[in-house]
Every structure is written in structure tokens, then in C-alpha cells.
Design a protein around this motif. Structure first.
Motif, PDB file in Angstrom:
ATOM      1  N   ILE A 209       0.799  -1.224   0.000  1.00 18.09           N
ATOM      2  CA  ILE A 209       0.000   0.000   0.000  1.00 18.09           C
ATOM      3  C   ILE A 209       0.833   1.277   0.000  1.00 18.09           C
ATOM      4  CG2 ILE A 209      -1.873  -1.189   1.193  1.00 18.09           C
ATOM      5  CD1 ILE A 209      -1.107   0.208   3.751  1.00 18.09           C
ATOM      6  N   ALA A 210       2.109   1.202   0.397  1.00 13.09           N
ATOM      7  CA  ALA A 210       2.859   2.448   0.568  1.00 13.09           C
ATOM      8  C   ALA A 210       4.225   2.480  -0.112  1.00 13.09           C
ATOM      9  CB  ALA A 210       3.036   2.745   2.062  1.00 13.09           C
ATOM     10  N   GLU A 211       4.921   1.343  -0.182  1.00 13.78           N
ATOM     11  CA  GLU A 211       6.257   1.349  -0.770  1.00 13.78           C
ATOM     12  C   GLU A 211       6.173   1.416  -2.295  1.00 13.78           C
ATOM     13  OE1 GLU A 211       8.938   1.716   0.773  1.00 13.78           O
ATOM     14  OE2 GLU A 211       9.095   0.532   2.605  1.00 13.78           O
ATOM     15  N   ARG A 212       6.953   2.293  -2.892  1.00 11.85           N
ATOM     16  CA  ARG A 212       7.033   2.308  -4.351  1.00 11.85           C
ATOM     17  C   ARG A 212       7.917   1.157  -4.815  1.00 11.85           C
ATOM     18  NH1 ARG A 212       6.991   7.663  -2.858  1.00 11.85           N
ATOM     19  NH2 ARG A 212       9.262   7.858  -2.895  1.00 11.85           N
ATOM     20  N   LEU A 213       7.736   0.760  -6.066  1.00 11.03           N
ATOM     21  CA  LEU A 213       8.466  -0.399  -6.584  1.00 11.03           C
ATOM     22  C   LEU A 213       9.823   0.041  -7.113  1.00 11.03           C
ATOM     23  CD1 LEU A 213       8.390  -3.418  -7.028  1.00 11.03           C
ATOM     24  CD2 LEU A 213       7.401  -3.031  -9.289  1.00 11.03           C
ATOM     25  N   GLY A 214      10.839  -0.077  -6.272  1.00 14.11           N
ATOM     26  CA  GLY A 214      12.202   0.236  -6.654  1.00 14.11           C
ATOM     27  C   GLY A 214      13.082  -0.988  -6.542  1.00 14.11           C
ATOM     28  N   PHE A 215      14.379  -0.782  -6.655  1.00 17.62           N
ATOM     29  CA  PHE A 215      15.307  -1.909  -6.607  1.00 17.62           C
ATOM     30  C   PHE A 215      15.237  -2.628  -5.267  1.00 17.62           C
ATOM     31  CE2 PHE A 215      19.532  -3.894  -6.249  1.00 17.62           C
ATOM     32  CZ  PHE A 215      19.518  -4.646  -7.418  1.00 17.62           C
ATOM     33  N   MET A 216      14.927  -1.886  -4.203  1.00 14.92           N
ATOM     34  CA  MET A 216      14.811  -2.508  -2.882  1.00 14.92           C
ATOM     35  C   MET A 216      13.799  -3.641  -2.891  1.00 14.92           C
ATOM     36  SD  MET A 216      13.770  -0.763   0.781  1.00 14.92           S
ATOM     37  CE  MET A 216      12.056  -0.475   0.303  1.00 14.92           C
ATOM     38  N   LEU A 217      12.623  -3.418  -3.460  1.00 12.60           N
ATOM     39  CA  LEU A 217      11.590  -4.450  -3.487  1.00 12.60           C
ATOM     40  C   LEU A 217      11.836  -5.475  -4.588  1.00 12.60           C
ATOM     41  CD1 LEU A 217       8.203  -2.632  -2.740  1.00 12.60           C
ATOM     42  CD2 LEU A 217       9.700  -3.901  -1.195  1.00 12.60           C
ATOM     43  N   VAL A 218      12.276  -5.029  -5.760  1.00 11.48           N
ATOM     44  CA  VAL A 218      12.514  -5.972  -6.862  1.00 11.48           C
ATOM     45  C   VAL A 218      13.599  -6.970  -6.472  1.00 11.48           C
ATOM     46  CG1 VAL A 218      13.277  -6.230  -9.256  1.00 11.48           C
ATOM     47  CG2 VAL A 218      11.780  -4.319  -8.628  1.00 11.48           C
ATOM     48  N   PHE A 219      14.738  -6.470  -6.014  1.00  6.44           N
ATOM     49  CA  PHE A 219      15.833  -7.333  -5.584  1.00  6.44           C
ATOM     50  C   PHE A 219      15.421  -8.157  -4.366  1.00  6.44           C
ATOM     51  CE2 PHE A 219      19.452  -8.018  -2.750  1.00  6.44           C
ATOM     52  CZ  PHE A 219      20.327  -8.709  -3.581  1.00  6.44           C
ATOM     53  N   GLY A 220      14.717  -7.522  -3.431  1.00  4.66           N
ATOM     54  CA  GLY A 220      14.289  -8.230  -2.227  1.00  4.66           C
ATOM     55  C   GLY A 220      13.372  -9.391  -2.532  1.00  4.66           C
ATOM     56  N   ASP A 221      12.424  -9.180  -3.446  1.00  7.28           N
ATOM     57  CA  ASP A 221      11.457 -10.236  -3.772  1.00  7.28           C
ATOM     58  C   ASP A 221      12.073 -11.346  -4.621  1.00  7.28           C
ATOM     59  OD1 ASP A 221       9.467  -8.923  -2.393  1.00  7.28           O
ATOM     60  OD2 ASP A 221       8.688  -7.897  -4.161  1.00  7.28           O
ATOM     61  N   LEU A 222      12.815 -10.975  -5.648  1.00  2.68           N
ATOM     62  CA  LEU A 222      13.277 -11.960  -6.627  1.00  2.68           C
ATOM     63  C   LEU A 222      14.589 -12.639  -6.253  1.00  2.68           C
ATOM     64  CD1 LEU A 222      12.439 -10.199 -10.012  1.00  2.68           C
ATOM     65  CD2 LEU A 222      11.050 -11.784  -8.676  1.00  2.68           C
ATOM     66  N   VAL A 223      15.449 -11.941  -5.523  1.00  2.00           N
ATOM     67  CA  VAL A 223      16.763 -12.498  -5.200  1.00  2.00           C
ATOM     68  C   VAL A 223      16.875 -12.819  -3.711  1.00  2.00           C
ATOM     69  CG1 VAL A 223      19.258 -12.119  -5.256  1.00  2.00           C
ATOM     70  CG2 VAL A 223      17.823 -11.241  -7.108  1.00  2.00           C
ATOM     71  N   TRP A 224      16.599 -11.821  -2.894  1.00  2.00           N
ATOM     72  CA  TRP A 224      16.868 -11.974  -1.463  1.00  2.00           C
ATOM     73  C   TRP A 224      15.999 -13.050  -0.823  1.00  2.00           C
ATOM     74  CZ3 TRP A 224      21.111 -10.028   0.567  1.00  2.00           C
ATOM     75  CH2 TRP A 224      21.267 -10.045   1.950  1.00  2.00           C
ATOM     76  N   ILE A 225      14.691 -13.001  -1.049  1.00  4.06           N
ATOM     77  CA  ILE A 225      13.799 -13.967  -0.413  1.00  4.06           C
ATOM     78  C   ILE A 225      14.135 -15.399  -0.807  1.00  4.06           C
ATOM     79  CG2 ILE A 225      11.409 -14.813  -0.346  1.00  4.06           C
ATOM     80  CD1 ILE A 225      10.463 -11.949  -0.238  1.00  4.06           C
ATOM     81  N   PRO A 226      14.129 -15.756  -2.079  1.00  2.95           N
ATOM     82  CA  PRO A 226      14.350 -17.172  -2.405  1.00  2.95           C
ATOM     83  C   PRO A 226      15.766 -17.673  -2.139  1.00  2.95           C
ATOM     84  CG  PRO A 226      14.172 -15.871  -4.415  1.00  2.95           C
ATOM     85  CD  PRO A 226      13.818 -14.957  -3.287  1.00  2.95           C
TER      86      PRO A 226
END
Length: 373
Positions: A209-226
Motif C-alpha cells: 500500500i505504501a512502498e514504491r516499486l524500486g530496486f529494494m523491493l525488486v531485488f528483495g522479492d526476486l533475489v533476497w527472499i528465495p
């Protein structure tokens, strides 16, 4: 000489191959098709600043179960190796990182060109390139009708399970399957499946609801989590751990308590946002200023869901014993991240709610750990 050979092997293993590229693209293509075609509950997102709503098709559980089923059938028919991911973990890591970087290049360029005035696609450009790159400039960018933020979170969580299953297959193949590996796999599988059972709760989280989609979320979702959440499984492939019965039982209790706090807190907050008068633990909710929930878990600590998340992360690492800090990278990192995020959340809430937030802090003085922090 051995160090040079090890470094050379590591660098060689990190080089993407066409197989790793194909695995990643097929995975994303499957998620896009399954997410668009499989039936699922259509959940409205929170009201945006311009009064609009986004809608999310929450069919992640069906998509995940179908994917696991297809992979199982493909493995039985020798169409795909169950260890293809565990055999190519490093090159898949580098391939996914490159994909994340290129994705952010496209998102940044598209955001800068956007002339939309709507809350979802309106660009928020500060002029600081690093800040805009890291945090993003659009709230909910889309591609071919797919909400990319929701899509990437789903990809990360599913990717984590698929990596774990491939590591499990590798341990069975190598004859190294242990009680520790089984506990780790069971805890993670339950957590991930539960996430998708309650996927609609994700639509009311701060990230969505609040975070914009930047490298923090893209990298976090696709690389960091898995790839970092699965470190324990990779470690157990090469390290044998013998747990006592008492240690295994204690590990199960840590997981259970963490799950109850994490899921319970998130469920209470989601239900409150849907119906502010819904009972919390059998009683009418205590609400500060008509906006902030101060009942249930949220009357114990202002970020009680973070406490549950930390206990769960710890339970994923405890099967690895205490001989090495490596399997504890995830809970240590998560602790640092959540304390940092909690500080950011507090600053935003103080600015947004002002006196109401001050009253909530007075009523609920603990941030994450009751009586400690």
C-alpha cells in the motif's frame, strides 16, 4: 593454489547459462499465465490517495500447487530433473540478479516517462538518482495488466519453496537426508503454504500500500527472499547435524509460537481494516482516534507481527544446530531489517497520525519485544 581453484570454481559457477535463463523465464511465464487464468478471489486493495482501488486475484495457492504438481509429473517422466535448481544454484542466483537489475532499468525509465496523475502510476521523482532507483518512483507499475509488485512478491515466495524442494531432492539423491533437513523443510513449507492460503492479507501490508516499486523491493522479492531464506537448506546439504529430542521439540515450540503471533497479528490488522468493529479476542476493539488498533496483539506491541516473523526465522535456523553462524544469517539479517523498517514506519506514522500516534505510543510503549524494546 586451492584458494585460487576455489575462487575460480565459484566465479565459473556464477556465470549464467542458457539453462538458467530458460528456467527463470519459464518460471515467470508460468506465473503470469497461471495468475491470469486460474480462478481466485478478487480482493480490493486499500483506497489510494486519489480514491481509486486496485484489485488483486488471490489464486497463488492454486498456482503453487499446480506448479509443484507439474514439476512432480515432469520429474517422473524425466522431462525435468528435480535437482536442476540445486545443481545450478549459483548461476540461477546471478541470472536472477541480472534480471532484477534490468527490470529496474525498465521500471525507472518507464516511470520517468509517465504522465499519469493517478496514485498508482504517478511518478515521485526526488532528483536524487540513488534514492529514486532504490525506493522507486511509481507505486504500482503494471505490465500487460499484471501488477508487478504483487507478482514479484508471489514469485519470491514460490521460488523459495521450489529451491527448497530441489535441495530436498538433492539430499535424498545424495543419501544425506536428516532429521534437521526434514524439520527445516516442514517449517518452511508450512509457512509458505500458509502465506498463500492467506494471500489476501498481503494486499493490506505496508509494502503493497505504501512502498514504491524500486530496486529494494525488486531485488528483495526476486533475489533476497528465495536465495537467502534457503541458506539453511543449502548448509544442511554439506553439514550433518544430530538434534536431541528435546532440541527438536523446543524448535517446534519456537515455530508454533512465532506462527501464532505472526499470523494472528496480521489477521487482526487485516480484519480491522475490513471491519473496524469486528471483535478482537472476543471483545470490541480498542481504537485510538478512530484509526489505530490497540487491541489483541496490537495492544501488546506496536509491531507485534515483526516479533512473530523473527521467531519464525529463528525456527528455520535452529535445526542447523549452533556450530556455525552461517545458517543464522536469515534471522540476524531480518532482525536488522525489521528494526530499521520499524523506525521508518514509526516516523511515517508519527507524521501521518500526529497526536493520535503519540497517544497510541503512550498506551502501547513497546515497539517489537514486550518489556525489552
Amino acid at each position: 593454489m586451492n584458494r585460487e581453484m576455489d575462487l575460480g570454481f565459484l566465479l565459473q559457477a556464477l556465470i549464467p547459462s542458457w539453462i538458467s535463463v530458460a528456467v527463470l523465464l519459464i518460471f515467470f511465464a508460468y506465473l503470469a499465465i497461471a495468475g491470469s487464468m486460474l480462478p481466485g478471489k478478487l480482493v480490493p486493495g486499500v483506497t489510494l490517495q486519489d480514491g481509486s482501488h486496485l484489485y488483486y486475484r488471490c489464486n497463488g495457492l492454486r498456482a503453487l500447487l499446480l506448479l509443484v504438481g507439474l514439476l512432480g509429473i515432469g520429474s517422473k517422466m524425466n522431462f525435468v530433473s528435480p535437482t536442476v535448481i540445486s545443481d545450478r544454484g549459483l548461476e540461477l542466483l546471478s541470472t536472477t540478479f541480472i534480471f532484477s537489475f534490468l527490470t529496474m532499468v525498465v521500471l525507472y525509465a518507464a516511470g520517468c516517462r509517465s504522465r499519469s496523475k493517478g496514485s498508482s502510476l504517478k511518478p515521485h521523482i526526488t532528483g536524487n538518482l540513488i534514492h529514486d532507483w532504490w525506493y522507486g518512483i511509481q507505486l504500482n507499475p503494471q505490465f500487460m495488466g499484471i501488477d508487478l509488485k504483487f507478482f514479484f512478491v508471489r514469485a519470491g515466495m514460490m521460488g523459495w519453496l521450489i529451491i527448497n524442494l530441489s535441495v530436498l531432492a538433492k539430499s535424498v539423491q545424495d543419501g544425506s537426508l536428516s532429521q534437521s533437513m526434514i524439520l527445516y523443510q516442514l517449517f518452511c513449507a508450512f509457512y509458505i503454504l500458509d502465506y498463500f492460503v492467506h494471500e489476501e492479507y498481503m494486499t493490506s501490508t505496508w509494502d503493497i500500500i505504501a512502498e514504491r516499486l524500486g530496486f529494494m523491493l525488486v531485488f528483495g522479492d526476486l533475489v533476497w527472499i528465495p536465495f537467502t531464506f534457503s541458506i539453511q537448506g543449502w548448509w544442511l546439504l554439506n553439514n550433518k547435524v544430530e538434534l536431541t529430542t528435546a532440541a527438536a521439540i523446543a524448535n517446534c515450540f519456537v515455530f508454533l509460537i512465532g506462527y501464532l503471533v505472526f499470523r494472528g497479528a496480521n489477521k487482526q490488522k487485516h480484519i480491522f481494516k475490513q471491519n473496524p468493529k469486528a471483535l478482537i479476542w472476543g471483545k470490541p476493539p480498542k481504537v485510538i482516534g478512530g484509526k489505530l488498533l490497540a487491541s489483541g496483539y496490537w495492544g501488546i506491541a506496536r509491531h507485534s507481527n515483526y516479533l512473530g516473523d523473527l521467531l519464525l526465522a529463528l525456527s528455520f535456523s535452529l535445526p542447523c544446530g549452533l556450530s556455525s553462524p552461517i545458517p543464522y544469517f536469515y534471522p540476524i539479517y531480518l532482525f536488522i531489517l525489521l528494526v530499521w523498517r520499524e523506525r521508518r514506519d514509526e516516523a511515517r506514522c508519527a507524521e501521518k497520525y500526529k497526536d493520535i500516534w503519540a497517544e497510541y505510543c503512550r498506551l502501547v510503549p513497546w515497539r517489537i519485544f514486550p518489556y525489552l524494546y
